[in-house]
Structures are given as C-alpha cells and as structure tokens.
Design an enzyme around this catalytic site. Structure first.
Site, short mmCIF file in Angstrom:
data_model
loop_
_atom_site.label_atom_id
_atom_site.label_comp_id
_atom_site.label_asym_id
_atom_site.label_seq_id
_atom_site.Cartn_x
_atom_site.Cartn_y
_atom_site.Cartn_z
N TYR A 31 -8.07 -3.23 -23.17
CA TYR A 31 -9.74 -3.51 -23.20
C TYR A 31 -9.77 -5.38 -22.88
CZ TYR A 31 -13.23 -4.64 -25.59
OH TYR A 31 -15.10 -5.10 -25.69
N SER B 24 -17.02 -9.84 -23.50
CA SER B 24 -16.35 -9.93 -24.19
C SER B 24 -15.47 -11.07 -25.07
CB SER B 24 -15.87 -8.76 -24.72
OG SER B 24 -15.05 -8.78 -26.67
N1 LIG Z 1 -19.72 -3.29 -29.38
C1 LIG Z 1 -19.49 -4.11 -29.52
O1 LIG Z 1 -18.66 -4.89 -30.29
C2 LIG Z 1 -19.05 -5.27 -27.95
C3 LIG Z 1 -18.79 -6.69 -27.92
C4 LIG Z 1 -18.80 -7.22 -27.01
C5 LIG Z 1 -17.99 -6.72 -25.95
N2 LIG Z 1 -18.60 -4.89 -25.68
C6 LIG Z 1 -18.91 -4.43 -24.30
O2 LIG Z 1 -20.75 -3.89 -24.03
C7 LIG Z 1 -20.45 -2.89 -23.18
C8 LIG Z 1 -20.84 -1.98 -24.10
O3 LIG Z 1 -20.56 -1.67 -24.98
P1 LIG Z 1 -21.19 -0.96 -26.47
O4 LIG Z 1 -20.67 -1.33 -27.88
O5 LIG Z 1 -22.07 -0.60 -25.90
O6 LIG Z 1 -20.76 0.39 -25.92
P2 LIG Z 1 -21.60 1.91 -26.53
O7 LIG Z 1 -20.20 3.06 -26.75
O8 LIG Z 1 -22.55 1.91 -27.55
O9 LIG Z 1 -21.84 1.68 -24.83
C9 LIG Z 1 -20.82 2.78 -23.52
C10 LIG Z 1 -21.93 3.55 -22.68
O10 LIG Z 1 -21.04 3.63 -21.44
C11 LIG Z 1 -21.47 5.31 -21.42
N3 LIG Z 1 -19.74 5.04 -20.48
C12 LIG Z 1 -18.59 5.28 -21.14
N4 LIG Z 1 -18.09 6.05 -20.26
C13 LIG Z 1 -18.18 6.01 -19.29
C14 LIG Z 1 -18.32 6.60 -17.63
N5 LIG Z 1 -16.53 6.74 -16.82
N6 LIG Z 1 -18.69 6.48 -16.52
C15 LIG Z 1 -20.19 5.87 -17.03
N7 LIG Z 1 -21.03 5.42 -18.33
C16 LIG Z 1 -19.37 5.35 -19.22
C17 LIG Z 1 -21.08 5.64 -22.47
O11 LIG Z 1 -22.01 7.04 -22.13
C18 LIG Z 1 -22.10 4.31 -23.61
O12 LIG Z 1 -23.41 4.99 -22.78
C19 LIG Z 1 -18.65 -2.70 -23.13
O13 LIG Z 1 -17.69 -3.30 -21.68
C20 LIG Z 1 -17.82 -3.84 -24.25
O14 LIG Z 1 -16.96 -4.06 -24.10
C21 LIG Z 1 -19.08 -4.37 -26.85
#
Ligand SMILES: NC(=O)c1ccc[n+]([C@@H]2O[C@H](COP(=O)([O-])OP(=O)(O)OC[C@H]3O[C@@H](n4cnc5c(N)ncnc54)[C@H](O)[C@@H]3O)[C@@H](O)[C@H]2O)c1
Length: 249
Positions: A144, A131
């Site tokens: 985080y 991120s």
């Molecule tokens: N959305 C943003 O703005 C953003 C920005 C930078 C980085 N990220 C990173 O991208 C990644 C994905 O984020 P997203 O926004 O797509 O989130 P999201 O909530 O849409 O998806 C996350 C997924 O992880 C799964 N998950 C959660 N806990 C789990 C566990 N214990 N075991 C297995 N699976 C599990 C959830 O079921 C879900 O399907 C994360 O690492 C997040 O930190 C997101």
C-alpha cells in the site's frame, strides 16, 4: 445551488463505496455528470441511479483491457483501492503485485486514456486519492505504501506534462477515513499489534494525528470537488493532506 461543475463529465473509480461514493455525490451536487466505475456492479448501478449518472462495471485489475481504452471525461478521480496488512516476510508476492496493479498501474492507464480528450478541450482535472501513506510509512503496509508513493510520482509527472494544456493533477492525502476499508482493517491490526480491537483506533490509527477522530468521506469529497473546479486552476503537482495533523510531525 453550486453549479460550478455544470457541463463537466466526471469518472470516479471505486465510486460504489466510501470516499469514491462521497466524491461522486459531491461532483453530481455541483452539476457534473458522473460515471461511477466499480467492480461492484450493483453498488455502482444504485449510486448512478441516485445521481442521474452512469454505471461502468469494470475490474481495474484487468490492466490489459485498460491499455486499449479511450475516455472522454473532464474530471478523473483515481480512487479505487484495497489494503492488506502483513509483515514483509509473510506478504504474498501475488498480493503485492495486485495492489500495485490496482493502485498504480490502473491510474496510469486511466490517465493515459483520458489525456487526449482533456488536451483537445484544453481542460482536465486528474485527482488521485492518495493517502498520508503516500508521504509517510507504517509497518505492515509494504504494498500500500509503495503504491501510494508511486502514485505521488505519477501525479507530479502528469502535472508537468499537462500544465500548458489546461490539465491539472493533484493528490489528496487523507489520514484514516470512516469507510469499509478501514473497518475491515481493525481485526488485522489488533492481531498484528497484539491488542484488543477496541483499542486499535486510539493505539494504532490515531496516534500520530493531532485531531483524534476519523476523517469523514464527505470532507475528502469536498476537497476533491474544489480541486475539480475552475477556482483550482493554479493548483497542480500538489499533495493536499487531510490527516488531522499526522504529517505535521
Ligand atoms: N479509508 C481510509 O482510511 C483511507 C485513507 C487514505 C486513503 N484512502 C484511499 O481512498 C481510496 C478509497 O478507499 P475507501 O476507504 O473509500 O475504500 P472502500 O473499500 O470503501 O471502497 C473502495 C472501492 O473500490 C472498489 N474496488 C476495489 N477493487 C476494485 C477493482 N479491482 N476494480 C474496480 N473497483 C474496485 C470497491 O468495490 C469499492 O467500491 C483508496 O485508494 C484508499 O487507499 C482511504
């Protein structure tokens, strides 16, 4: 059709939603066989069906079980993650440990489980969805930001160890992406910053960004698919921002 990942086997954690689902789709579109790993069994199964891949229902917080694992994927995308916003003095210690376990310890254990197969084949791609918070801090995100900064270090060590054995390891560093994780954060951010929810995007999330919009999951997935390809063989130990210019400051 782009067949650049034909014959490759990919594992995407958190593959049922958001960025992970977009990555799974992008890799499958380029010919990879994809394992969609998620605690959300029905979401993982539905996407695996759509892509002709496999679902793996797994709770990545069960780090004990991950220690005994052996994986045969060529591409590993460490993506599963959660968010919690609260000031440090109110941040539950158990929640801090949970976030570190899911977003730092589990990636370590999966990399550890995947490297022997990758080394044996002389090819591997580790892609860590970090991120902008792997490179910069924001208030109220102690766990985080700590986990993502740790993931940056883990990725670089993996790059150094894998360099002569065909394995690359990189981070992708998005700004705010249009996913359920961000949608869930808006109410908390409004409360903590004392502003209406409608103002959170402009006043909290996009203040540092030169491009004033959310990143789309497909944009992150496109970069991940390129990192997984043969073309990116000289890219390792790197952190590629996709943050609309946030970290240019
Ligand atoms: N959305 C943003 O703005 C953003 C920005 C930078 C980085 N990220 C990173 O991208 C990644 C994905 O984020 P997203 O926004 O797509 O989130 P999201 O909530 O849409 O998806 C996350 C997924 O992880 C799964 N998950 C959660 N806990 C789990 C566990 N214990 N075991 C297995 N699976 C599990 C959830 O079921 C879900 O399907 C994360 O690492 C997040 O930190 C997101």
């Amino acid at each position: 059709m782009d067949n650049s990942l034909n014959g490759r086997k990919a594992l995407v954690t958190g593959g049922a939603s958001g960025i992970g689902a977009a990555c799974a789709r992008a890799l499958a579109a380029r010919g990879a066989k994809v394992v969609v790993a998620d605690v959300d069994a029905s979401g993982a199964a539905a996407l695996a069906d759509e892509l002709g891949g496999t679902a793996w229902t797994v709770d990545l917080l069960d780090t004990e079980a991950l220690g005994a694992l052996s994986l045969d994927c060529d591409i590993l995308i460490n993506n599963a993650g959660i968010q919690k916003v609260a000031p440090i003095e109110e941040f539950e210690p158990a929640e801090f440990r949970r976030i570190l376990a899911l977003m730092l310890e589990a990636p370590f254990l999966l990399i550890r489980a995947a490297l022997p197969h990758m080394y044996a084949n002389g090819f591997g791609r580790i892609i860590n969805i970090s991120s902008v918070h792997g490179l910069r801090a924001s208030a109220y995100k102690s766990a985080y930001v700590s986990a993502k900064h740790g993931l940056e270090g883990l990725s670089k060590v993996t790059a150094l160890e894998g360099g002569e054995r065909g394995v690359t390891s990189n981070c992708i560093n998005p700004g705010y992406v249009r996913t359920p994780l961000v949608e869930r954060q808006i109410a908390d951010q409004a409360r903590l910053h004392g502003i209406p929810e409608a103002e959170v995007l402009a006043k909290v999330m996009l203040t540092e960004s030169a491009v004033k919009r959310l990143v789309e999951p497909e944009e992150v997935a496109s970069l991940a698919a390129w990192m997984a390809s043969d073309d990116a063989g000289m890219v390792t130990g790197a952190s590629y921002t996709m943050d609309g210019g946030w970290s240019a400051r």
